[in-house]
Enzyme design. Structure first.
Site, PDB file in Angstrom:
ATOM      1  N   CYS A 155       0.816  -1.223   0.000  1.00  0.00           N
ATOM      2  CA  CYS A 155       0.000   0.000   0.000  1.00  0.00           C
ATOM      3  C   CYS A 155       0.850   1.273   0.000  1.00  0.00           C
ATOM      4  CB  CYS A 155      -0.939   0.016   1.198  1.00  0.00           C
ATOM      5  SG  CYS A 155      -2.248  -1.200   1.053  1.00  0.00           S
TER       6      CYS A 155
HETATM    7  N1  COA Z   1     -19.610  -8.735   9.095  1.00  0.00           N
HETATM    8  C1  COA Z   1     -20.058  -8.780  10.373  1.00  0.00           C
HETATM    9  N2  COA Z   1     -19.256  -8.979  11.433  1.00  0.00           N
HETATM   10  C2  COA Z   1     -17.955  -9.137  11.192  1.00  0.00           C
HETATM   11  C3  COA Z   1     -17.411  -9.101   9.888  1.00  0.00           C
HETATM   12  C4  COA Z   1     -18.297  -8.899   8.810  1.00  0.00           C
HETATM   13  N3  COA Z   1     -17.889  -8.849   7.543  1.00  0.00           N
HETATM   14  N4  COA Z   1     -16.087  -9.286   9.954  1.00  0.00           N
HETATM   15  C5  COA Z   1     -15.789  -9.420  11.256  1.00  0.00           C
HETATM   16  N5  COA Z   1     -16.920  -9.336  12.007  1.00  0.00           N
HETATM   17  C6  COA Z   1     -17.040  -9.453  13.465  1.00  0.00           C
HETATM   18  C7  COA Z   1     -15.984 -10.357  14.041  1.00  0.00           C
HETATM   19  O1  COA Z   1     -16.381 -11.699  13.969  1.00  0.00           O
HETATM   20  C8  COA Z   1     -15.851  -9.846  15.451  1.00  0.00           C
HETATM   21  O2  COA Z   1     -16.880 -10.383  16.229  1.00  0.00           O
HETATM   22  P1  COA Z   1     -16.598 -10.866  17.743  1.00  0.00           P
HETATM   23  O3  COA Z   1     -16.192  -9.597  18.444  1.00  0.00           O
HETATM   24  O4  COA Z   1     -17.907 -11.417  18.128  1.00  0.00           O
HETATM   25  O5  COA Z   1     -15.482 -11.855  17.631  1.00  0.00           O
HETATM   26  C9  COA Z   1     -16.149  -8.352  15.344  1.00  0.00           C
HETATM   27  O6  COA Z   1     -16.840  -8.196  14.093  1.00  0.00           O
HETATM   28  C10 COA Z   1     -14.899  -7.515  15.333  1.00  0.00           C
HETATM   29  O7  COA Z   1     -13.984  -8.047  14.342  1.00  0.00           O
HETATM   30  P2  COA Z   1     -12.583  -7.460  14.086  1.00  0.00           P
HETATM   31  O8  COA Z   1     -11.949  -8.181  12.936  1.00  0.00           O
HETATM   32  O9  COA Z   1     -11.811  -7.406  15.355  1.00  0.00           O
HETATM   33  O10 COA Z   1     -13.029  -6.009  13.582  1.00  0.00           O
HETATM   34  P3  COA Z   1     -12.327  -4.612  13.658  1.00  0.00           P
HETATM   35  O11 COA Z   1     -13.218  -3.689  14.388  1.00  0.00           O
HETATM   36  O12 COA Z   1     -10.892  -4.681  14.051  1.00  0.00           O
HETATM   37  O13 COA Z   1     -12.361  -4.162  12.115  1.00  0.00           O
HETATM   38  C11 COA Z   1     -10.909  -4.117  10.203  1.00  0.00           C
HETATM   39  C12 COA Z   1     -11.781  -4.951  11.146  1.00  0.00           C
HETATM   40  C13 COA Z   1     -10.189  -5.048   9.279  1.00  0.00           C
HETATM   41  C14 COA Z   1     -11.833  -3.210   9.400  1.00  0.00           C
HETATM   42  C15 COA Z   1      -9.926  -3.243  11.013  1.00  0.00           C
HETATM   43  O14 COA Z   1      -9.246  -4.045  11.968  1.00  0.00           O
HETATM   44  C16 COA Z   1      -8.904  -2.575  10.153  1.00  0.00           C
HETATM   45  O15 COA Z   1      -9.216  -1.830   9.250  1.00  0.00           O
HETATM   46  N6  COA Z   1      -7.609  -2.750  10.444  1.00  0.00           N
HETATM   47  C17 COA Z   1      -6.529  -2.177   9.691  1.00  0.00           C
HETATM   48  C18 COA Z   1      -6.558  -2.726   8.342  1.00  0.00           C
HETATM   49  C19 COA Z   1      -5.552  -2.153   7.406  1.00  0.00           C
HETATM   50  O16 COA Z   1      -5.263  -0.993   7.371  1.00  0.00           O
HETATM   51  N7  COA Z   1      -5.006  -2.994   6.628  1.00  0.00           N
HETATM   52  C20 COA Z   1      -4.100  -2.600   5.662  1.00  0.00           C
HETATM   53  C21 COA Z   1      -4.464  -3.308   4.435  1.00  0.00           C
HETATM   54  S1  COA Z   1      -3.390  -2.791   3.202  1.00  0.00           S
END
Ligand code: COA
Length: 372
Positions: A155
């Site tokens: 990225c």
């Molecule tokens: N729909 C509904 N629920 C979902 C889901 C979806 N598509 N994906 C995950 N969940 C749920 C999980 O199961 C989890 O439930 P639980 O608490 O009961 O276990 C909850 O939502 C939280 O999941 P989590 O993965 O911890 O979410 P988050 O709030 O951390 O958000 C991201 C996820 C990926 C959006 C976030 O962590 C993020 O953006 N991180 C940085 C990513 C980044 O910059 N990456 C670089 C890529 S180049």
């Protein structure tokens, strides 16, 4: 020679997929998968897939839709990947094609003839093939002399590409460097992974970095650039030619994008905000002199935290604009789309920051000032 940014270009795919469409196809796929694995689910051997939700996606990421080069495949629960036909070697590759379109846009804006360009850098997350370099194909399609190569810093590729281009201008290797970021992220995304199926979108951007003396009157001075990398497995994609012989390898989850999203969030936010703050200090720019930050477009909550740490207050949309809602995460291209779409209102002397970050970990900052 002093390097400046002369122009940018953007190509947006024609097809947009809303969160509702995406969730509908994922949930249909998950239902089919659960049905096909019901015995193993009942015995506890595997876990049932839980449905995705529109509300979660928007709240966790700020993403409302994404553009893709092929919509039919990614929204079909029986396919769940883009259908992109292989082209004969004689035809322009799809990645080169979208890069060329974005490049032409930048060249037209700058009034630049391809013959006057000395180098092409293709800086992107996922090259279409190992070689010949995508950049050389772009060079050929545009009728450019000189030299070209690909670089991949995930990225962060665009800011690394801008610094590399600026270094070439400074060193006198080229007076005009075209840097392109074609991103068909839909090809590396696992559309059947609930945690990440919503993250990415396709796009192509281009940036023209040139010697100040040939640049158009309206351009962007480059006040300073800084790059940083620190190894981490938290964002990884193991796809490569060394695993081609493994019949189960291709298409397995770790041969596509995988991440520990929470860890990425926690570790990258301080890394990037510290880096921006020390660059501000090094360049003697007060945060109050920063009119706008065009941050990497991965997650709205991440950007909110980074911007607040740098500015000392919650950033307005004007201070830290987003394109995530419309484009999703377009990897290297995100901060360049934000810059391209939200910079026309700058007056000469106003300063801003292009900043990208991502897998590696990697991060890059490019402080700019409007001139003209
Ligand atoms: N729909 C509904 N629920 C979902 C889901 C979806 N598509 N994906 C995950 N969940 C749920 C999980 O199961 C989890 O439930 P639980 O608490 O009961 O276990 C909850 O939502 C939280 O999941 P989590 O993965 O911890 O979410 P988050 O709030 O951390 O958000 C991201 C996820 C990926 C959006 C976030 O962590 C993020 O953006 N991180 C940085 C990513 C980044 O910059 N990456 C670089 C890529 S180049």
């Amino acid at each position: 020679m002093t390097p400046v940014i002369s122009a940018t270009g953007l190509w947006t795919p024609p097809h947009s997929v809303s969160n509702a469409e995406l969730v509908e196809s994922y949930n249909a796929w998950a239902e089919q998968w659960n049905e096909a694995h019901k015995t193993d689910i009942a015995s506890g051997a595997v876990e049932a897939k839980t449905p995705s939700s529109v509300e979660f996606i928007e709240k966790a990421s700020g993403i409302k839709s994404r553009y893709v080069v092929n919509k039919t495949g990614v929204v079909d629960p029986n396919i769940m990947r883009p259908i992109i036909a292989e082209r004969p070697n004689e035809d322009l590759s799809i990645l080169a094609e979208i890069a060329v379109t974005a490049a032409r846009h930048a060249l037209e804006t700058a009034g630049r003839d391809p013959k006057d360009i000395g180098a092409v850098i293709c800086a992107a997350s996922n090259m279409q093939r190992a070689y010949p370099a995508m950049a050389i194909e772009v060079q050929d399609a545009l009728g450019i002399d000189g030299f070209s190569f690909d670089m991949n810093v995930a990225c962060s590729s665009a800011t690394f590409g801008i610094q590399t281009a600026a270094d070439f201008v400074r060193a006198g290797n080229a007076k005009s460097v075209l840097m392109v970021n074609p991103e068909i992220t839909s090809g590396h995304l696992n559309w059947t992974d609930r945690d990440s199926h919503f993250i990415f979108g396709d796009v192509a951007t281009a940036v023209l970095v040139e010697a100040e003396d040939i640049a158009p009157k309206e351009h962007w001075k480059i006040l300073g650039t800084q790059l940083k990398t620190k190894f981490s497995n938290n964002i990884r994609n193991n796809f490569g030619f060394l695993n081609r012989a493994d019949p189960d390898g291709i298409g397995k989850a770790d041969k596509l994008f995988v991440q520990e999203g929470r860890k990425v969030f926690k570790e990258v936010v301080p890394m990037v905000s510290d880096m921006i703050q020390s660059e501000l200090e090094r360049l003697s720019i007060a945060p109050t002199d920063l009119r706008r930050m065009w941050l990497h477009q991965a997650n709205a909550n991440m950007n909110r935290l980074i911007a607040a740490k740098v500015l000392g207050h919650e950033a307005s949309d004007d201070e830290s604009p987003t394109v995530l809602d419309e484009y999703a995460n377009t990897s290297s291209a995100g901060s360049i789309i934000a810059f391209h779409k939200h910079s026309a209102d700058f007056k000469p002397g106003e300063k801003g920051l292009i900043c990208s970050f991502g897998a590696g970990y990697s991060a890059g900052t490019v402080f700019v000032e409007k001139a003209g």
